[in-house]
Design a protein around this motif. Structure first.
Motif, short mmCIF file in Angstrom:
data_model
loop_
_atom_site.label_atom_id
_atom_site.label_comp_id
_atom_site.label_asym_id
_atom_site.label_seq_id
_atom_site.Cartn_x
_atom_site.Cartn_y
_atom_site.Cartn_z
N ALA A 152 1.01 14.40 -21.97
CA ALA A 152 1.52 13.18 -22.75
C ALA A 152 0.30 12.56 -23.24
O ALA A 152 -0.70 12.60 -22.81
N GLU A 153 0.68 11.54 -24.31
CA GLU A 153 -0.11 10.71 -24.79
C GLU A 153 0.46 9.20 -24.68
O GLU A 153 1.50 9.19 -25.01
N VAL A 154 -0.38 8.34 -24.16
CA VAL A 154 0.45 6.90 -23.79
C VAL A 154 -0.43 5.91 -24.50
O VAL A 154 -1.76 6.07 -24.46
N THR A 155 -0.05 4.83 -24.90
CA THR A 155 -0.76 3.88 -25.26
C THR A 155 -0.91 2.65 -24.48
O THR A 155 -0.09 2.39 -23.81
N GLY A 156 -2.08 1.84 -24.38
CA GLY A 156 -2.16 0.74 -23.56
C GLY A 156 -3.38 -0.14 -24.10
O GLY A 156 -3.75 0.04 -25.34
N LYS A 225 -0.67 5.18 -17.88
CA LYS A 225 -0.44 4.00 -17.80
C LYS A 225 -1.41 2.94 -16.86
O LYS A 225 -1.93 1.83 -17.20
N GLU A 226 -1.69 3.57 -15.72
CA GLU A 226 -2.68 2.93 -14.69
C GLU A 226 -4.09 2.92 -14.92
O GLU A 226 -4.50 2.38 -14.15
N VAL A 245 -2.16 -10.25 -21.09
CA VAL A 245 -3.32 -10.60 -21.47
C VAL A 245 -4.30 -10.88 -20.06
O VAL A 245 -5.49 -10.57 -20.21
N MET A 246 -3.75 -11.39 -19.35
CA MET A 246 -4.52 -11.93 -18.16
C MET A 246 -4.88 -10.71 -17.22
O MET A 246 -6.03 -10.40 -16.86
N ALA A 247 -3.91 -9.75 -17.10
CA ALA A 247 -4.28 -8.46 -16.35
C ALA A 247 -5.18 -7.54 -17.30
O ALA A 247 -6.33 -7.00 -16.41
N ALA A 248 -5.14 -7.64 -18.48
CA ALA A 248 -6.18 -6.57 -19.13
C ALA A 248 -7.54 -7.36 -19.05
O ALA A 248 -8.53 -6.63 -18.61
N HIS A 249 -7.63 -8.54 -18.82
CA HIS A 249 -9.08 -9.22 -18.79
C HIS A 249 -9.64 -9.27 -17.40
O HIS A 249 -10.65 -9.42 -17.19
N LYS A 250 -8.71 -9.22 -16.63
CA LYS A 250 -9.14 -9.18 -15.31
C LYS A 250 -9.40 -7.81 -14.65
O LYS A 250 -10.09 -7.49 -13.50
N ASN A 251 -9.24 -6.93 -15.72
CA ASN A 251 -9.31 -5.35 -15.27
C ASN A 251 -10.25 -4.68 -16.64
O ASN A 251 -9.72 -3.75 -16.93
N ALA A 252 -11.05 -5.32 -16.88
CA ALA A 252 -11.99 -4.83 -18.27
C ALA A 252 -12.46 -3.44 -17.94
O ALA A 252 -12.98 -3.19 -16.80
N ARG A 253 -12.42 -2.60 -18.86
CA ARG A 253 -12.86 -1.15 -18.62
C ARG A 253 -13.26 -0.60 -19.75
O ARG A 253 -12.87 -0.78 -20.93
N MET A 262 -8.61 8.11 -14.57
CA MET A 262 -7.56 9.19 -14.90
C MET A 262 -8.01 10.24 -13.89
O MET A 262 -6.90 10.69 -13.24
N ALA A 263 -9.07 10.61 -13.58
CA ALA A 263 -9.47 11.95 -12.98
C ALA A 263 -9.30 11.41 -11.42
O ALA A 263 -8.72 12.36 -10.58
N LYS A 264 -9.53 10.14 -11.18
CA LYS A 264 -9.43 9.86 -9.69
C LYS A 264 -7.73 9.86 -9.19
O LYS A 264 -7.38 10.47 -8.31
#
Length: 311
Positions: A152-156, A225-226, A245-253, A262-264
Protein backbone atom coordinates in the motif's frame (compact mmCIF):
# COMPACT_ATOMS: atom_id res chain seq x y z
CA UNK A 1 -16.69 -25.29 -40.27
CA UNK A 2 -13.95 -24.62 -37.70
CA UNK A 3 -11.90 -21.48 -37.95
CA UNK A 4 -8.11 -21.79 -38.20
CA UNK A 5 -6.13 -21.28 -34.99
CA UNK A 6 -3.56 -18.79 -36.25
CA UNK A 7 -2.07 -18.27 -32.77
CA UNK A 8 -0.88 -21.88 -32.61
CA UNK A 9 1.07 -21.64 -35.85
CA UNK A 10 4.81 -21.05 -36.00
CA UNK A 11 5.97 -17.40 -36.07
CA UNK A 12 8.13 -16.00 -38.84
CA UNK A 13 10.79 -15.01 -36.30
CA UNK A 14 11.24 -17.89 -33.90
CA UNK A 15 12.25 -16.41 -30.55
CA UNK A 16 10.56 -16.88 -27.18
CA UNK A 17 8.90 -13.94 -25.43
CA UNK A 18 9.18 -13.16 -21.72
CA UNK A 19 5.74 -11.55 -21.33
CA UNK A 20 2.64 -11.70 -23.51
CA UNK A 21 -0.75 -10.66 -22.22
CA UNK A 22 -3.17 -7.86 -21.48
CA UNK A 23 -2.83 -4.62 -19.52
CA UNK A 24 -5.22 -2.20 -17.85
CA UNK A 25 -8.07 -4.69 -17.43
CA UNK A 26 -10.51 -2.80 -15.20
CA UNK A 27 -12.54 -4.78 -12.69
CA UNK A 28 -14.53 -4.23 -9.51
CA UNK A 29 -13.08 -6.66 -6.97
CA UNK A 30 -15.07 -7.74 -3.92
CA UNK A 31 -13.26 -9.78 -1.27
CA UNK A 32 -15.27 -11.38 1.51
CA UNK A 33 -14.23 -10.51 5.07
CA UNK A 34 -14.62 -12.96 7.98
CA UNK A 35 -17.22 -11.70 10.45
CA UNK A 36 -18.30 -8.85 8.16
CA UNK A 37 -21.60 -8.69 6.29
CA UNK A 38 -20.15 -6.57 3.50
CA UNK A 39 -17.10 -7.43 1.38
CA UNK A 40 -14.09 -5.17 0.95
CA UNK A 41 -14.40 -3.40 -2.40
CA UNK A 42 -11.44 -2.52 -4.63
CA UNK A 43 -11.62 -0.56 -7.89
CA UNK A 44 -8.83 -2.33 -9.73
CA UNK A 45 -6.70 -2.62 -12.84
CA UNK A 46 -5.01 -5.89 -13.79
CA UNK A 47 -1.96 -6.63 -15.93
CA UNK A 48 -1.81 -10.33 -16.81
CA UNK A 49 1.08 -12.05 -18.60
CA UNK A 50 2.35 -15.46 -19.65
CA UNK A 51 5.62 -16.39 -21.29
CA UNK A 52 5.45 -17.67 -24.87
CA UNK A 53 7.71 -20.29 -26.50
CA UNK A 54 9.34 -19.68 -29.86
CA UNK A 55 7.13 -22.33 -31.51
CA UNK A 56 3.88 -20.32 -31.11
CA UNK A 57 2.83 -17.20 -33.01
CA UNK A 58 0.58 -15.89 -30.22
CA UNK A 59 -1.09 -16.54 -26.86
CA UNK A 60 -4.81 -17.13 -26.40
CA UNK A 61 -5.55 -13.88 -24.54
CA UNK A 62 -9.27 -14.58 -24.09
CA UNK A 63 -8.32 -17.23 -21.54
CA UNK A 64 -6.86 -14.49 -19.32
CA UNK A 65 -10.24 -12.75 -19.07
CA UNK A 66 -12.00 -16.05 -18.36
CA UNK A 67 -9.64 -16.82 -15.48
CA UNK A 68 -9.94 -13.33 -13.95
CA UNK A 69 -13.75 -13.44 -13.97
CA UNK A 70 -13.77 -16.95 -12.49
CA UNK A 71 -11.48 -15.97 -9.61
CA UNK A 72 -13.35 -12.72 -8.92
CA UNK A 73 -16.53 -14.73 -8.50
CA UNK A 74 -14.71 -16.88 -5.94
CA UNK A 75 -13.53 -13.76 -4.13
CA UNK A 76 -17.05 -12.37 -3.85
CA UNK A 77 -18.32 -15.62 -2.32
CA UNK A 78 -15.62 -15.52 0.36
CA UNK A 79 -13.40 -18.29 -1.03
CA UNK A 80 -10.49 -15.85 -1.50
CA UNK A 81 -8.80 -14.35 1.58
CA UNK A 82 -7.08 -11.21 0.23
CA UNK A 83 -6.12 -9.31 -2.89
CA UNK A 84 -2.76 -11.06 -3.08
CA UNK A 85 -4.74 -14.31 -3.02
CA UNK A 86 -6.74 -13.04 -6.01
CA UNK A 87 -3.50 -12.56 -7.94
CA UNK A 88 -2.05 -15.84 -6.71
CA UNK A 89 -5.05 -17.91 -7.78
CA UNK A 90 -5.24 -16.15 -11.15
CA UNK A 91 -1.54 -16.78 -11.83
CA UNK A 92 -1.89 -20.45 -10.82
CA UNK A 93 -4.96 -21.04 -12.98
CA UNK A 94 -3.30 -19.36 -15.96
CA UNK A 95 -0.76 -22.19 -16.03
CA UNK A 96 -3.66 -24.64 -16.48
CA UNK A 97 -5.20 -22.55 -19.27
CA UNK A 98 -1.90 -21.88 -21.05
CA UNK A 99 -0.33 -25.32 -21.18
CA UNK A 100 2.63 -23.99 -23.21
CA UNK A 101 3.58 -21.42 -20.54
CA UNK A 102 6.17 -22.02 -17.81
CA UNK A 103 5.63 -18.71 -16.02
CA UNK A 104 2.65 -16.45 -15.42
CA UNK A 105 2.50 -13.05 -13.75
CA UNK A 106 -0.35 -10.90 -12.45
CA UNK A 107 -0.25 -7.28 -11.29
CA UNK A 108 -3.16 -5.59 -9.55
CA UNK A 109 -3.39 -1.92 -8.53
CA UNK A 110 -6.48 -0.67 -6.76
CA UNK A 111 -8.21 2.16 -4.97
CA UNK A 112 -9.49 1.13 -1.54
CA UNK A 113 -11.73 3.42 0.50
CA UNK A 114 -11.22 3.48 4.27
CA UNK A 115 -13.41 5.19 6.87
CA UNK A 116 -11.53 7.46 9.27
CA UNK A 117 -12.28 9.51 12.38
CA UNK A 118 -10.51 12.77 13.18
CA UNK A 119 -8.50 12.87 16.44
CA UNK A 120 -10.33 15.63 18.37
CA UNK A 121 -13.83 16.29 17.00
CA UNK A 122 -14.28 12.61 16.04
CA UNK A 123 -15.65 13.70 12.66
CA UNK A 124 -16.19 10.86 10.19
CA UNK A 125 -14.33 11.11 6.89
CA UNK A 126 -13.04 8.84 4.16
CA UNK A 127 -9.60 8.20 2.72
CA UNK A 128 -8.57 6.57 -0.55
CA UNK A 129 -5.62 4.19 -0.20
CA UNK A 130 -3.56 3.01 -3.17
CA UNK A 131 -3.06 -0.74 -2.80
CA UNK A 132 -1.02 -3.16 -4.88
CA UNK A 133 -0.81 -6.92 -5.31
CA UNK A 134 1.40 -9.11 -7.45
CA UNK A 135 1.86 -12.83 -8.02
CA UNK A 136 4.17 -15.06 -10.06
CA UNK A 137 3.50 -18.75 -10.74
CA UNK A 138 6.23 -21.00 -12.17
CA UNK A 139 6.12 -24.64 -13.17
CA UNK A 140 8.33 -27.12 -11.37
CA UNK A 141 8.61 -30.88 -11.58
CA UNK A 142 5.82 -31.12 -9.03
CA UNK A 143 3.34 -28.52 -7.82
CA UNK A 144 3.72 -25.02 -9.33
CA UNK A 145 5.40 -22.47 -7.09
CA UNK A 146 3.41 -19.27 -6.44
CA UNK A 147 4.91 -16.21 -4.78
CA UNK A 148 2.66 -13.27 -3.84
CA UNK A 149 3.05 -9.75 -2.57
CA UNK A 150 0.70 -7.10 -1.18
CA UNK A 151 1.43 -3.46 -0.50
CA UNK A 152 0.00 0.00 0.00
CA UNK A 153 0.94 3.64 -0.41
CA UNK A 154 -0.23 6.10 2.25
CA UNK A 155 0.14 9.88 2.56
CA UNK A 156 1.06 11.74 5.74
CA UNK A 157 2.88 14.84 6.96
CA UNK A 158 6.50 15.21 8.02
CA UNK A 159 8.30 18.13 9.68
CA UNK A 160 12.00 18.81 9.05
CA UNK A 161 14.18 18.40 12.20
CA UNK A 162 17.00 20.52 10.77
CA UNK A 163 14.89 23.63 10.13
CA UNK A 164 13.20 23.13 13.49
CA UNK A 165 16.54 23.25 15.32
CA UNK A 166 17.44 26.46 13.47
CA UNK A 167 14.16 28.04 14.56
CA UNK A 168 14.65 26.86 18.13
CA UNK A 169 18.12 28.38 18.27
CA UNK A 170 16.74 31.70 16.99
CA UNK A 171 13.84 31.66 19.49
CA UNK A 172 16.20 30.91 22.38
CA UNK A 173 18.43 33.85 21.41
CA UNK A 174 15.42 36.21 21.33
CA UNK A 175 14.16 34.98 24.72
CA UNK A 176 17.59 35.47 26.29
CA UNK A 177 17.68 39.04 24.99
CA UNK A 178 14.26 39.59 26.60
CA UNK A 179 15.83 38.35 29.87
CA UNK A 180 13.37 35.48 30.25
CA UNK A 181 14.63 33.08 32.97
CA UNK A 182 16.27 29.91 31.70
CA UNK A 183 13.81 27.61 33.49
CA UNK A 184 10.88 29.35 31.74
CA UNK A 185 12.61 29.01 28.37
CA UNK A 186 13.04 25.27 28.98
CA UNK A 187 9.41 24.94 30.09
CA UNK A 188 8.25 26.72 26.94
CA UNK A 189 10.24 24.47 24.61
CA UNK A 190 9.00 21.38 26.45
CA UNK A 191 5.42 22.43 25.77
CA UNK A 192 5.50 24.18 22.38
CA UNK A 193 7.44 22.71 19.41
CA UNK A 194 9.20 25.12 17.09
CA UNK A 195 8.07 25.86 13.54
CA UNK A 196 9.62 23.98 10.63
CA UNK A 197 8.97 23.47 6.96
CA UNK A 198 6.74 20.52 6.13
CA UNK A 199 6.39 17.86 3.49
CA UNK A 200 3.58 15.69 2.26
CA UNK A 201 5.05 12.25 2.72
CA UNK A 202 4.18 9.20 0.64
CA UNK A 203 5.11 5.97 2.37
CA UNK A 204 5.13 2.60 0.59
CA UNK A 205 5.36 -0.88 2.10
CA UNK A 206 5.22 -4.18 0.22
CA UNK A 207 5.35 -7.65 1.80
CA UNK A 208 6.20 -10.64 -0.41
CA UNK A 209 5.50 -14.20 0.75
CA UNK A 210 4.78 -17.64 -0.66
CA UNK A 211 2.36 -20.44 0.16
CA UNK A 212 -1.02 -19.67 1.73
CA UNK A 213 0.12 -16.73 3.86
CA UNK A 214 -2.21 -13.71 3.82
CA UNK A 215 -0.90 -10.37 5.13
CA UNK A 216 -3.64 -8.11 6.59
CA UNK A 217 -3.81 -4.95 4.51
CA UNK A 218 -4.95 -2.94 7.55
CA UNK A 219 -1.67 -3.74 9.34
CA UNK A 220 0.35 -2.49 6.38
CA UNK A 221 -1.61 0.78 6.36
CA UNK A 222 -1.14 1.21 10.12
CA UNK A 223 2.63 0.73 9.88
CA UNK A 224 2.82 3.42 7.19
CA UNK A 225 0.64 5.93 9.02
CA UNK A 226 2.54 5.57 12.30
CA UNK A 227 5.94 6.01 10.63
CA UNK A 228 5.61 9.65 9.55
CA UNK A 229 5.47 12.76 11.74
CA UNK A 230 1.65 12.73 11.86
CA UNK A 231 -1.43 11.36 10.13
CA UNK A 232 -3.46 13.57 7.82
CA UNK A 233 -7.22 13.70 7.23
CA UNK A 234 -9.51 14.82 4.42
CA UNK A 235 -11.68 16.86 6.79
CA UNK A 236 -10.42 18.77 9.85
CA UNK A 237 -12.22 20.93 12.39
CA UNK A 238 -10.19 23.64 14.16
CA UNK A 239 -9.31 21.43 17.11
CA UNK A 240 -8.28 18.62 14.76
CA UNK A 241 -6.08 20.97 12.72
CA UNK A 242 -4.29 22.21 15.83
CA UNK A 243 -3.76 18.62 16.98
CA UNK A 244 -2.27 17.49 13.65
CA UNK A 245 0.11 20.46 13.36
CA UNK A 246 1.29 20.10 16.96
CA UNK A 247 1.71 16.34 16.61
CA UNK A 248 3.78 16.70 13.44
CA UNK A 249 6.14 19.29 14.94
CA UNK A 250 6.57 17.34 18.17
CA UNK A 251 7.63 14.36 16.03
CA UNK A 252 9.90 15.89 13.38
CA UNK A 253 11.41 13.26 11.06
CA UNK A 254 13.74 13.13 8.07
CA UNK A 255 12.80 10.93 5.12
CA UNK A 256 15.43 8.45 6.39
CA UNK A 257 13.79 8.41 9.82
CA UNK A 258 10.46 7.41 8.27
CA UNK A 259 11.96 4.39 6.49
CA UNK A 260 13.80 3.25 9.61
CA UNK A 261 10.64 3.65 11.67
CA UNK A 262 8.75 1.55 9.11
CA UNK A 263 11.38 -1.18 9.37
CA UNK A 264 11.10 -1.22 13.17
CA UNK A 265 7.31 -1.41 13.03
CA UNK A 266 7.38 -4.13 10.36
CA UNK A 267 9.49 -6.31 12.66
CA UNK A 268 7.26 -5.70 15.68
CA UNK A 269 4.00 -6.08 13.72
CA UNK A 270 4.66 -9.14 11.56
CA UNK A 271 6.20 -11.41 14.19
CA UNK A 272 4.56 -14.53 12.73
CA UNK A 273 5.84 -14.14 9.16
CA UNK A 274 8.77 -16.36 8.10
CA UNK A 275 12.28 -14.97 7.79
CA UNK A 276 12.38 -15.33 3.99
CA UNK A 277 9.54 -12.80 3.63
CA UNK A 278 10.76 -10.00 1.37
CA UNK A 279 10.13 -6.43 2.54
CA UNK A 280 10.25 -3.30 0.38
CA UNK A 281 9.97 0.05 2.16
CA UNK A 282 10.23 3.48 0.62
CA UNK A 283 9.37 7.06 1.49
CA UNK A 284 9.06 10.10 -0.77
CA UNK A 285 8.75 13.55 0.82
CA UNK A 286 7.45 16.32 -1.42
CA UNK A 287 9.44 19.31 -0.18
CA UNK A 288 7.73 22.64 0.53
CA UNK A 289 10.78 24.96 0.38
CA UNK A 290 12.73 23.08 -2.32
CA UNK A 291 11.87 22.13 -5.88
CA UNK A 292 13.08 18.56 -5.40
CA UNK A 293 11.69 15.61 -3.42
CA UNK A 294 13.54 13.67 -0.71
CA UNK A 295 13.64 9.87 -1.04
CA UNK A 296 14.77 6.84 0.98
CA UNK A 297 14.34 3.10 0.47
CA UNK A 298 15.17 -0.27 2.03
CA UNK A 299 14.79 -3.77 0.60
CA UNK A 300 15.55 -6.76 2.80
CA UNK A 301 14.24 -10.06 4.05
CA UNK A 302 12.42 -10.03 7.36
CA UNK A 303 15.26 -12.13 8.83
CA UNK A 304 17.80 -9.44 7.85
CA UNK A 305 15.75 -6.67 9.45
CA UNK A 306 15.26 -8.71 12.61
CA UNK A 307 19.00 -9.30 12.88
CA UNK A 308 19.87 -5.62 12.38
CA UNK A 309 17.28 -4.37 14.84
CA UNK A 310 18.25 -6.89 17.52
CA UNK A 311 21.67 -5.26 17.90
Amino acid sequence: MSLPDVQSTAPDVRISLTRVGVKNVRKLVEVGRPGKTRPAIFISEFDVFVDLPSSLKGANLSRNFEVIDEVLQQATSGDVKGIEDVCGIVSRKLLDHHEYADRTEVFMKSFYMMNRETPVSKTSCQEVINVYAHAVAERTNGKPIVRKSVGAEVTGITACPCAQNIMKDHAMHVMEQLEIPEEKIDAFFNEIPMASHNQRGRGFLCVETDGDIIVPLEKIVTVLKESMSAKIYELLKRGDESYVVMAAHKNARFVEDCVREMAKRVVSTFVDLPGDTHITIRQTNEESIHQHDAYAERKATLAELREELSV
